[in-house]
Design a protein around this motif. Structure first.
Motif, mmCIF file in Angstrom:
data_model
loop_
_atom_site.group_PDB
_atom_site.id
_atom_site.type_symbol
_atom_site.label_atom_id
_atom_site.label_comp_id
_atom_site.label_asym_id
_atom_site.label_seq_id
_atom_site.Cartn_x
_atom_site.Cartn_y
_atom_site.Cartn_z
ATOM 1 N N THR A 213 22.616 32.861 -7.929
ATOM 2 C CA THR A 213 22.161 32.244 -6.685
ATOM 3 C C THR A 213 22.407 33.147 -5.490
ATOM 4 O OG1 THR A 213 24.251 31.206 -6.086
ATOM 5 C CG2 THR A 213 22.796 29.971 -7.558
ATOM 6 N N SER A 214 23.183 34.220 -5.697
ATOM 7 C CA SER A 214 23.613 34.974 -4.523
ATOM 8 C C SER A 214 22.444 35.669 -3.835
ATOM 9 C CB SER A 214 24.701 35.976 -4.891
ATOM 10 O OG SER A 214 24.182 36.958 -5.745
ATOM 11 N N GLN A 215 21.486 36.123 -4.619
ATOM 12 C CA GLN A 215 20.332 36.777 -4.012
ATOM 13 C C GLN A 215 19.537 35.760 -3.170
ATOM 14 O OE1 GLN A 215 19.866 39.783 -3.626
ATOM 15 N NE2 GLN A 215 17.878 39.638 -2.641
ATOM 16 N N GLN A 216 19.371 34.585 -3.737
ATOM 17 C CA GLN A 216 18.677 33.545 -2.979
ATOM 18 C C GLN A 216 19.472 33.150 -1.749
ATOM 19 O OE1 GLN A 216 18.004 30.334 -5.697
ATOM 20 N NE2 GLN A 216 16.379 31.427 -6.760
ATOM 21 N N GLY A 217 20.771 33.112 -1.924
ATOM 22 C CA GLY A 217 21.622 32.775 -0.796
ATOM 23 C C GLY A 217 21.429 33.761 0.341
ATOM 24 N N LYS A 218 21.299 35.010 -0.027
ATOM 25 C CA LYS A 218 21.105 36.043 0.976
ATOM 26 C C LYS A 218 19.782 35.836 1.707
ATOM 27 C CE LYS A 218 20.545 41.039 1.299
ATOM 28 N NZ LYS A 218 19.093 41.142 1.171
ATOM 29 N N ILE A 219 18.751 35.549 0.943
ATOM 30 C CA ILE A 219 17.445 35.300 1.569
ATOM 31 C C ILE A 219 17.538 34.126 2.524
ATOM 32 C CG2 ILE A 219 15.124 34.422 1.121
ATOM 33 C CD1 ILE A 219 15.011 36.165 -1.327
ATOM 34 N N LEU A 220 18.206 33.090 2.069
ATOM 35 C CA LEU A 220 18.292 31.908 2.912
ATOM 36 C C LEU A 220 19.093 32.181 4.166
ATOM 37 C CD1 LEU A 220 18.715 29.092 0.312
ATOM 38 C CD2 LEU A 220 16.694 29.796 1.553
#
Ligand code: GDP
Ligand code: ZN
Length: 461
Positions: A213-220
């Protein structure tokens, strides 16, 4: 523990019609009370907790009215810091806010260090370390969605998950201890072996999920990096302006971060976009034009979303076709702009070129088609793998680093058990995993780390 009363400006510097000076500490209400004059109202020190009061701030030395304010009074312990908290809402603008802050400091408060409010919340047991960091992310959150991730973390979702994993490890180790203590049972060794493998696999899988989820977290958190491309004069600046105007950025960027591109953060129907624009050259910000084809390709490659603008009132050119070629395979929305003018563009050809992409027509001049464009952006985003709801996102780089280390040590533990390494040696890796996970929520952190973390906060938080 008795701490002194601190104060700071707690709104983003510069922007905004309203600014807040926040006080926290035993004397917060008394100090504000010395300065505040309500309209025919009780003294601030007599009002009920969690109430807001309109009035003026008076300089006690000169009796001069300094500011028109709204003052919130929140009594301990149900406050962010668990201390008495007063928030003085005054008109925005550096001069007036600073005047209020000065008044408060003269009346006995001490200027807060960066992050000190949050540090107090942590020290007073109100939040754990990952929650404290989430507050920092919240302050920096550029959009609603990013805000939700940070909020989720603040509510302790990540903390709960980490705690559960630590508990699993602890219980496993306890079981193993018991098994070692009762070696008279025949199958004890086999059972221990099985248990260790089972639990290590579980912990490993959960950490991997979190890391995914960390990549998505970064995008968010940072917004989808969005580049507007097109020939000069097609309407790129107009598009940027209209997206910014209609979707006001929530928080301005933190001062002092100089980058060679200007970034505008906008929130399009809940989708965080980081619109990229080159610095200080609003009139000719055309990226292709400015920085040359090679570098522009690189900028394009790093983008999450491309907004490709064409001119309805002009023929398609080779340059347009080249731009299509450069963004092949990416997430692209094609915008045919200037539909208020007579058509010259070959729309069949455009449709052909855009057959893998979403196509929208606009007249930015007459504000036509912008809704449709926003719809296209939102549906592109929500149709993708990025989920809005219940996932616990990891978006903080310290957390990500610790999770990676924890993953490594649990993998080592797992390999050890499988290779028949003695249990007391394998245990070391389990304990290490447990400790690393603990660091995320601040349960085995050194003081120095805590200080370093809190000093990263913006002043007034
Ligand atoms: P850029 O060079 O691609 O950034 O284009 P600009 O946004 O600077 O726009 C170039 C010119 O086209 C400006 O004079 C705009 O006012 C004008 N323009 C932008 N959008 C429209 C539109 O939809 N219709 C018309 N008629 N003019 C537009
Ligand atoms: Zn422009």
């Amino acid at each position: 523990m008795q701490l002194d009363t601190i104060a700071a400006i707690s709104t983003p510097m510069g922007e905004g019609a309203i600014a807040i000076v926040r006080l926290s500490g035993e004397e917060a209400i008394n100090i504000a009370g010395k300065l505040f004059q309500g309209v025919g109202e009780k003294r601030l020190t007599d009002v009920a907790s969690h109430t807001i009061h309109y009035g003026h701030l008076i300089d006690p030395k000169t009796n001069e009215v300094i500011e028109e304010v709204m003052v919130s009074v929140m009594k301990a312990p149900k406050t962010f810091t668990k201390e008495n908290v007063v928030e003085i809402n005054c008109h925005g603008g550096l001069v007036s806010v600073n005047r209020v802050l000065q008044l408060v400091l003269n009346a006995g408060a001490r200027l807060a260090e960066p992050g000190e409010f949050t540090k107090r919340a942590f020290l007073n047991g109100r939040i754990d370390l990952s929650q404290a960091e989430a507050v920092m992310d919240l302050i920096r959150a550029k959009t609603d969605r990013a805000m939700n991730v940070a909020l989720g973390q603040m509510e302790g979702r990540l903390s709960k998950l980490i705690q559960r994993l630590r508990q699993e490890i602890l219980e496993t180790l306890a079981h193993v201890e018991v098994n070692i203590d009762y070696p008279e049972y025949d199958d004890v060794e086999e059972m221990t072996h099985k248990l260790l493998i089972e639990k290590a696999s579980y912990v490993k899988k959960e950490i991997e999920k979190l890391l995914q989820t960390s990549q998505q977290g970064k995008i968010l958190r940072e917004g989808l990096s969005t580049v507007i491309v097109g020939r000069p004069n097609v309407g790129k600046s107009s598009l940027l302006n209209s997206l910014v105007q209609e979707n006001k950025a929530i928080v301005t960027d933190i001062p002092g971060t100089t980058r060679d591109v200007i970034e505008e953060y906008v929130n399009v129907r809940g989708v965080p976009l980081r619109l990229l624009d080159t610095a200080g050259i609003r009139e000719t910000e055309d990226i292709v034009e400015r920085i040359g084809v090679e570098r522009s390709r690189q900028v394009l490659k790093e983008a999450d979303l491309i907004l490709l603008v064409l001119n309805y009132a002009d023929e398609l050119t080779l340059e347009d076709e080249n731009i299509f070629a450069a963004v092949e395979g990416m997430d692209v929305i094609v915008i045919v702009n200037k539909t208020d003018l007579p058509q010259k563009i070959n729309l069949e050809r455009v449709e052909e070129l855009a057959k893998h992409h979403k196509l929208v027509t606009t007249s930015l001049l007459e504000d036509v088609g912008v809704d449709e464009l926003e719809e296209a952006i939102a549906s592109l985003f929500f149709a993708g793998s990025i989920d809005s709801g219940d996932i616990t996102y990891v978006s903080n780089s310290r957390h990500i680093a610790l999770l990676n280390q924890a993953l490594q040590s649990i993998e080592e533990a797992l390999e050890g058990v499988q290779a028949g390494v003695p249990i007391d040696i394998v245990q070391i890796d389990y304990i290490k995993t447990w400790e690393l996970l603990g660091e995320i929520i601040g349960e085995s952190v050194h003081d120095s780390l805590i200080n370093q973390l809190f000093s990263q906060f913006c002043l007034g938080k």
